[in-house]
Design an enzyme around this catalytic site. Structure first.
Site, short mmCIF file in Angstrom:
data_model
loop_
_atom_site.label_atom_id
_atom_site.label_comp_id
_atom_site.label_asym_id
_atom_site.label_seq_id
_atom_site.Cartn_x
_atom_site.Cartn_y
_atom_site.Cartn_z
N ASP A 1 -8.42 -3.64 -6.55
CA ASP A 1 -8.39 -4.49 -5.37
C ASP A 1 -9.24 -3.92 -4.25
OD1 ASP A 1 -6.97 -2.41 -4.35
OD2 ASP A 1 -5.16 -3.52 -3.94
N SER B 1 0.83 -1.21 0.00
CA SER B 1 0.00 0.00 0.00
C SER B 1 0.87 1.26 0.00
CB SER B 1 -0.94 -0.07 1.20
OG SER B 1 -1.82 1.00 1.21
N HIS C 1 -7.39 -5.47 -1.00
CA HIS C 1 -6.18 -4.70 -0.75
C HIS C 1 -5.36 -5.21 0.43
CE1 HIS C 1 -3.68 -1.25 -1.22
NE2 HIS C 1 -3.90 -0.83 -0.01
#
Lengths: 668, 729
Positions: B577, B257, B630
């Site tokens: 995602d 991320s 994610h």
């Protein structure tokens, strides 16, 4: 409060309405029982009902108390304490912040034996689900749940002193490694909190956690821990504007850091290759807390019979487990087998032999019971000794030099009267009861009756002979130990043999680094009776450990109690071991301290907590509790904020360490 | 089992005997008296059948407790692998976890690995606080149980916020990142982030000396982590140490991320000269890094960040909403709560690192977008998820799809979102007068910058109607000037014309892949690993909230819904995602850095690894082993296997190169970004271009396109190069 009371009745009425709910929430058996009864006008207050009623009451009360407990402010405890004992002084961090002290030097903590947490990274089947859970430290839940599995995973390989195959237990890293040993039992937490008050945080505090079971050099071989510490100190010095680090080792960490200082300057394959001025460049002060520089007699008893009062804190924290009625000896043997695989315990065997610890007929210390000085004695034990002390002004001669004696008569007899039969060549007999006790194997079983008897017949062992004794009773362990530790005194420190790492943790066989600006402190508690010598007896146990401390040996006049002779110290480390190097061995320019690093002794007189609310006290001198001693914390903070030993007032001594040191005949 | 039952009966009979005494002992004084009375009653008057209300209550609680204990006992008594047995019974044999499988293949530790956690997943703890935070020293404020959010929410918000001017600590408060693997192994109890990966790596022999977590304070801007905590120095020193103690094997970096952007920043920082950078020299990365395996990296930002900053409403960028729904949706203070949250998140500079980068060139203009035509879940999909199923069905029907203007990241009203650009009346908001504070006195408690904007400002914003990625920045500058002032000192969102320009040595460009070059490390590899197959926020339909007094004046118009287009609850979704659209996660590795480009001068090899999302088959599987979400992707077996193979020495080719499920290559083709390094001649031409009459944006765009085709008839590698120079826009 009124609100609370109101709430409770409404709660109960609610519950009545939802009475039928019982059927939904009960398990089947209960359901059946209550169904029977309800329609039948609830005839008798059956046993299950009353039980439920009781438990209900207890739960409700418990919840109510819990609620109250959560509702009171956290500072409530403090208010009560203040009400009882008058205003509590500010914690040192707050006090010194008001004085304007702030962060200056980065600090590094080096934890001691047993205080650092260990966690599981790979284990056998039985340790399923414990991945990255603490095996040591924390709640010790697994000790109770699967003791044998735990012992298996905590043990090291008996030959190599490293991991057994298929098991990887590793030290926890970060400040959490040793801030609390078990929930509520602080080690470094108080010091950390006080340092944080003046602005410290994780970027300038570092816990040099290592696997305290391994020998010091093996921590580098297996985990590269020494390299890690080196890199971290370099980083902290670099990111703090080049201000040198203050190192704070505790207990065995003191020896570990001695080892580190030699390692880091030694050339690369064996050492860290930091160059001969690494310490001078990176270290401002080493503030040793309760350092067993010259070893502790307790370690001998621990290794000899797994019986020292608490070197294996395991006994203290899990008394139920160890003193289990059914298998007391087996448990002790399991424990012994485990601790004997830990090479690090051998780092604390008394060093310097008879020169330091005394021979058959003399010892540097005298027995004036440890609590001779002004003592606020609430503790009954200490009070007793205090009383007796007044009577016995002509102190009896105590043979502390005989670290282990067999039988009380042997202890008191002059050396000429003791008949000693040398044990070293004694024939080791057949295994004792090998078949029945095969499960809990200790090396005693290989010794046989003959060996055991020979040991007992030698009668009195001084510090020098203890090493031979251990070699005799635990040859494998000592073979490993010899590769990593040494217990002698160097004749000639320039001899190239002293470049070997096994000498690095023995202050009598190494020189301090060339760092004339560095300072070394020895901070330790005094005023507590500390184990110094033992009276042993033979046991006739089949499978048991054949030697036991003779707890019947007691003497009001000398410092003998329950088979243990004690001297002044911090309950674990005798003053002599903690103080001698800084008081004499390293003071000024000596051969052990060629660059004349300044040394300071700071003793902290023990006084027990005034009441229960104080917990472990702010004036304690106990080996571990001293980490919460306000005076000690204040000293540390001042040094971390830039003070030197002179600024603190130099030495602060309550014991006779200087007098006793004089008696030791060591070439300097 | 029988044993247990018997024990229970024993237990139950014992307390009865000790009934009167134990109650008296254990009760507190107040209740002692009634209890005694009742007991006496019971014993003396056995015929009096008064099953009083307190009694039944106690009885009820008692039986519940007993049942509870009994179940708890059973629960503890069953073996830990019970769960697995059940799963196997239902779904057939579960495959070995990748760590076990690969250990059997003989893989062992080779390269040290470094994890770089993303935003919100790292724990934060308190080191110094105000009065209200007493007793929380070194307790987690973020991560863990979030107990304090419930107990003292205002205190918590106060301590989690940073200074609105400096973006650093407010005075008297020090909140610091937790360090070590524990920083982000679990976000909350039971909610893994890195734990599964760590456990699998441990199977092949990894431990703390070969794994490290580069934890940093994810609230502050990247350069400030170095200024305040020296975090970048720490990471540098740690990587150096691990490489040195592992026999010179280079490190595998695994950012997740926002950690992806953080690590981009790190790679520039570490090679930059000392005062601003780490002074590692120009070959530091080449010497120390084997591979960067980016997981779900928002390289080009995420539209969600816009929603978050604009109205604190993104579906979940502030995971707070998810973790503390009770707190946020509290009926009485609902909007005030949102405002508190907004005020807090707006002090976090790092959120600005995720604003969409590259402007209209990347994200599309008013009338086009790279994703149009490629809507999510067009591909084969084993969908148990109802939401996806719906869209799947609708997709068949609407083969002649409506044109979707993804480029309009924010539109006011659904009609605007769908209208052709020529029909939109855009009134420029940039010069609009900001009116007086709105209801400043009544709302002073929860101050946000909207109150300084006044009605006029708010209206002006709404009247501009449609915002593309570029005008979004102006919009944010307008509605949150302080935030963006801090932001523009630390982040940049453009595309570089000329990467040799010395201004790009400033740290604010380091986390934007379109304004920096990759390090000179031809042996390094860069992976982009991300999940696909989940609808991901891409554009929003907003509305003005009526009579906003103390409220945030803008809200996502959840009534906007359209079966034909991927518009749902006011949010246009594309493939991704769930947080990062495919475009953002994949573009750099698919095109921007592929081969030798000006962003990748040494030709570092890049690989795309996409993981098709498939939801867990049943509840027992937890968050699934094939998830593409994610965060849940961190437990995806396939991804973990890829990582372990690389850590054990494999290269991208050994893994099989790219693995693509989405239309990322086609989307990338549509993006007109100049990739070839400019020759000197071209640079001169670009200067000439400055004289191209800049009449109107669109007309100049045409001018530029015409010019480009004239100038670059042939392109390197057959790629379409070219880019709008900044000065033309």
């Amino acid at each position: 409060m009124s609100l609370l009371r109101q709430r409770k009745p409404t709660g109960t009425s609610n519950a009545t309405e939802s009475d039928p709910n019982i059927y939904q929430e009960d398990d089947k058996k209960n359901k059946a029982a209550s169904k029977d009864k309800n329609p039948k006008k609830q005839k008798s207050w059956s046993c299950i009902d009353s039980c439920c009623w009781l438990i209900g009451w207890i739960c409700v009360t418990w919840w109510f108390l819990l609620f109250l407990y959560n509702a009171i402010p956290t500072s409530f405890n403090q208010y009560v304490t203040e009400a009882i004992t008058g205003p509590v002084p500010d914690p040192p961090g707050v006090k010194l912040k008001k004085e304007g002290l702030t962060v200056k030097h980065p600090v590094v903590f080096v934890p001691g034996i047993v205080t650092g947490g260990l966690e599981l990274w790979e284990g056998h089947q039985c340790a399923d689900g414990l991945f990255r859970k603490r095996l040591w430290g924390g709640t010790f839940g697994e000790v109770y749940k699967r003791p044998l599995c735990w012992v298996e995973h905590m043990s090291l390989d008996n030959e190599t002193g490293l991991d057994p195959s298929g098991i990887r237990v590793r030290p926890v890293s970060g400040l959490v490694a040793a801030d609390y040993f078990a929930p509520g039992y602080f080690v470094w937490a108080v010091l950390i909190a006080n340092l944080a008050n003046i602005g410290y945080e994780e970027k300038n505090m570092y816990m040099a956690a290592y696997d305290w079971r391994l020998s010091f050099q093996n921590t580098e071989v297996r985990d590269q821990t020494l390299s890690r510490i080196k890199s971290n100190i370099e980083l902290m010095v670099a990111t703090n504007g080049g201000k040198k680090a203050v190192i704070i080792p505790h207990s065995m960490g003191v020896l570990y850091f001695l080892h580190f200082m030699k390692w880091v300057e030694a050339p690369a394959p064996m050492g860290g290759g930091g160059g001969p001025d690494w310490c001078a460049k990176h270290i401002k002060a080493v503030m040793n807390i309760g350092g067993p520089f010259l070893g502790v007699p307790k370690a001998v008893a621990g290794l000899f019979s797994a019986e020292a009062k608490d070197v294996a804190v395991a006994r203290a924290i899990t008394p139920g487990f160890l003193d289990h009625d059914l298998f007391p000896h087996q448990t002790l043997q399991h424990l012994m087998r485990m601790t004997r695989t830990w090479d690090s315990t051998m780092s604390m065997i008394p060093k310097g032999g008879d020169t330091i610890w005394g021979g058959l007929d003399w010892s540097p210390e005298e027995c004036h019971s440890p609590s001779r000085k002004r003592q606020i004695a609430n503790d009954t034990q200490i009070a007793n000794e205090n009383g007796s002390e007044v009577v016995v002004s002509q102190i009896k001669h105590v043979n502390y030099g005989r670290v282990i004696s067999f039988g009380k008569d042997v202890v008191d007899a002059p050396s000429s009267e003791i008949e000693r039969i040398d044990f070293r060549d004694a024939f080791k007999g057949q295994s004792v009861a090998n078949s029945t006790c095969s499960e809990v194997w200790t090396e005693y079983h290989e010794m046989g009756y003959g060996g055991i008897k020979a040991v007992a017949e030698f009668k009195a062992y001084t510090a020098g002979l203890i090493i031979d004794l251990l070699h005799f009773v635990a040859p494998k362990m000592m073979a490993r130990g010899d590769a990593h530790f040494s217990y002698g005194i160097a004749e000639n420190l320039d001899n190239p043999e002293y470049q070997h790492y096994k000498y690095w943790s023995n202050p009598l066989e190494t020189t301090l680094p060339t760092a004339p600006d560095m300072e070394i402190y020895s901070l330790y508690g005094v005023g507590l009776p500390t184990e110094r010598a033992y009276v042993y007896k033979l046991t006739s146990a089949e499978c048991g450990i054949p030697f036991q401390i003779d707890t019947s040996a007691d003497d009001e006049d000398s410092c003998l109690k329950d088979g243990v002779y004690s001297v002044d110290g911090d309950e674990t480390v005798p003053v002599l071991s903690a103080g001698f190097m800084c008081a004499k061995g390293w003071r000024g320019k000596t051969r052990f301290n060629p660059s004349g690093i300044r040394t300071y002794i700071r003793e902290y007189d023990h006084s027990p907590p005034a009441n229960l609310l104080e917990g472990r006290g702010t004036l304690s001198g106990n080996h571990v509790d001293i980490m919460g001693n306000f005076a000690l914390i204040e000293d540390i903070i001042r040094v971390a904020a830039g003070a030197t030993g002179e600024d603190l007032g130099g030495n602060q001594v309550y014991s006779d360490i200087f007098k006793w040191s004089e008696k030791i005949n060591l070439q300097l």
